[in-house]
Scaffold this active site. Structure first.
Site, PDB file in Angstrom:
ATOM      1  N   ASN A 123     -14.000 -11.611  -2.690  1.00  0.00           N
ATOM      2  CA  ASN A 123     -12.902 -10.738  -3.335  1.00  0.00           C
ATOM      3  C   ASN A 123     -11.378 -11.290  -3.233  1.00  0.00           C
ATOM      4  O   ASN A 123     -10.691 -11.264  -4.116  1.00  0.00           O
ATOM      5  CB  ASN A 123     -12.930  -9.187  -2.741  1.00  0.00           C
ATOM      6  CG  ASN A 123     -12.147  -8.248  -3.339  1.00  0.00           C
ATOM      7  OD1 ASN A 123     -10.919  -8.193  -3.128  1.00  0.00           O
ATOM      8  ND2 ASN A 123     -12.794  -7.272  -4.044  1.00  0.00           N
TER       9      ASN A 123
ATOM     10  N   ASP B  61      -5.636  -2.580  -0.950  1.00  0.00           N
ATOM     11  CA  ASP B  61      -6.307  -3.571  -1.656  1.00  0.00           C
ATOM     12  C   ASP B  61      -5.780  -4.765  -1.202  1.00  0.00           C
ATOM     13  O   ASP B  61      -5.873  -5.227  -0.004  1.00  0.00           O
ATOM     14  CB  ASP B  61      -6.265  -3.232  -2.964  1.00  0.00           C
ATOM     15  CG  ASP B  61      -7.198  -3.731  -3.910  1.00  0.00           C
ATOM     16  OD1 ASP B  61      -7.808  -4.923  -3.490  1.00  0.00           O
ATOM     17  OD2 ASP B  61      -7.573  -3.437  -5.163  1.00  0.00           O
TER      18      ASP B  61
ATOM     19  N   GLU C 156      -5.264  -8.496 -11.101  1.00  0.00           N
ATOM     20  CA  GLU C 156      -5.705  -8.690  -9.578  1.00  0.00           C
ATOM     21  C   GLU C 156      -5.144 -10.103  -9.434  1.00  0.00           C
ATOM     22  O   GLU C 156      -4.710 -10.985 -10.243  1.00  0.00           O
ATOM     23  CB  GLU C 156      -7.241  -8.434  -9.308  1.00  0.00           C
ATOM     24  CG  GLU C 156      -7.476  -7.367  -8.515  1.00  0.00           C
ATOM     25  CD  GLU C 156      -7.220  -7.402  -7.012  1.00  0.00           C
ATOM     26  OE1 GLU C 156      -6.222  -8.283  -6.697  1.00  0.00           O
ATOM     27  OE2 GLU C 156      -7.379  -6.713  -6.147  1.00  0.00           O
TER      28      GLU C 156
ATOM     29  N   ASN D  23     -11.139  -6.221   2.254  1.00  0.00           N
ATOM     30  CA  ASN D  23     -10.548  -6.504   0.837  1.00  0.00           C
ATOM     31  C   ASN D  23      -9.585  -7.747   0.891  1.00  0.00           C
ATOM     32  O   ASN D  23      -9.737  -8.774   1.188  1.00  0.00           O
ATOM     33  CB  ASN D  23      -9.954  -5.268  -0.011  1.00  0.00           C
ATOM     34  CG  ASN D  23     -10.014  -5.444  -1.179  1.00  0.00           C
ATOM     35  OD1 ASN D  23      -9.249  -6.465  -2.023  1.00  0.00           O
ATOM     36  ND2 ASN D  23     -11.041  -4.913  -2.022  1.00  0.00           N
TER      37      ASN D  23
END
Length: 282
Positions: free
Chosen positions: A102, A214, A16, A160
């Site tokens: 996040n 995402d 990520e 997100n």
């Protein structure tokens, strides 16, 4: 648009938060579930950048080139100093701890904008299981110049990824609440007018399918490159899909980098990928 996809490395459990480091011609990215961060460069290949990352997720660079990181473990936003030390910038609002920051972006005025869904506190796989101290999942704006934190918008169920338009007049936010609310949840990108440190009324920008949105990024021309189940969907600034980059793993995020800013780096499940495109990064 060139779409020759290169697989650069596969060291992660859940890759990520890629961010390009122009001073090093390298990219760093998080392994959220592995609780570490990696660095990759053409010259050095892949190496561990941070062995224990406090379950780092999204990353960005501030205006001084320092890495700003969302930490699930400490439930806050940190900054990596030039000497390698890591300091927490903000971890609470009104005395209450965030859920699990996040993703993060930094505006040209130095303000730090981030999302705060609960994914780092619902179990011990991406953080530490805990009760939420905040009723809701919001987008926040932190101003390090005045050490102030504000809710930018509450018009999201599971925020997100996020990114500014090139002129910074608009903020795009991913809402992936379809995961938790299959009947009424969203799988969309939303767009909000930026009004100082808060956001105006939001509206639907694009539906993301297959899967859900995402992380994502925006190029110099205002095109949006958004993660989905099997690749990266590319939209123009009107919300029309104009391309798709197929990736053999579920995509989590992407960012522009490379010496000329014309390479899209993609984190997908275990791996880091790269594709050259005909646009320049912001």
């Amino acid at each position: 648009m060139k779409t020759y996809l290169e697989k650069l490395c596969s060291p992660a459990l859940w890759a990520e938060g890629p961010v390009w480091l122009p001073d090093e011609d390298a990219i760093i990215f998080s392994d959220v579930k592995g609780n570490r961060m990696f660095r990759w460069s053409e010259h050095d290949g892949v190496s561990v950048w941070r062995q224990y990352s406090n379950y780092a997720n999204g990353n960005a660079l501030d205006n001084e080139g320092k890495v700003i990181t969302c930490e699930h473990g400490r439930r806050g936003i940190s900054r990596t100093e030039k000497d390698g030390s890591v300091v927490i910038l903000v971890e609470k609002i009104d005395g209450k701890r965030f859920n699990s920051p996040n993703d993060v972006v930094v505006r040209s005025d130095g303000t730090i904008w981030f999302t705060d869904p609960p994914y780092g506190i619902i179990n011990d796989k991406e953080g530490y299981k805990s009760e939420s101290q905040i009723i809701g999942c919001y987008v926040y704006c932190y101003d390090p110049n005045y050490n102030t934190i504000s809710i930018a918008t509450s018009d999201v169920q599971r925020p997100n990824g996020l990114a500014f338009s090139p002129d910074e007049k608009w903020l795009y936010v991913a809402d992936m609440s379809i995961i938790d609310f299959p009947v009424h949840g969203r799988r969309e990108l939303r767009i909000y007018p930026v009004q100082n440190n808060i956001l105006g009324a939001g509206k639907h920008f694009a539906t993301i399918y297959p899967g859900f949105p995402d992380g994502f990024c925006v190029d110099k021309s205002g095109n949006i490159y958004c993660s989905c189940l099997d690749g990266v969907l590319v939209f123009d600034n009107s919300g029309k899909q104009i391309h798709k980059i197929v990736v053999p793993e579920q995509v989590s995020n992407c960012t522009f980098g490379g010496p000329n800013g014309d390479q899209l780096y993609i984190t997908a499940t275990t791996s880091l990928y790269r594709v050259s495109v005909d646009t320049l990064c912001l």
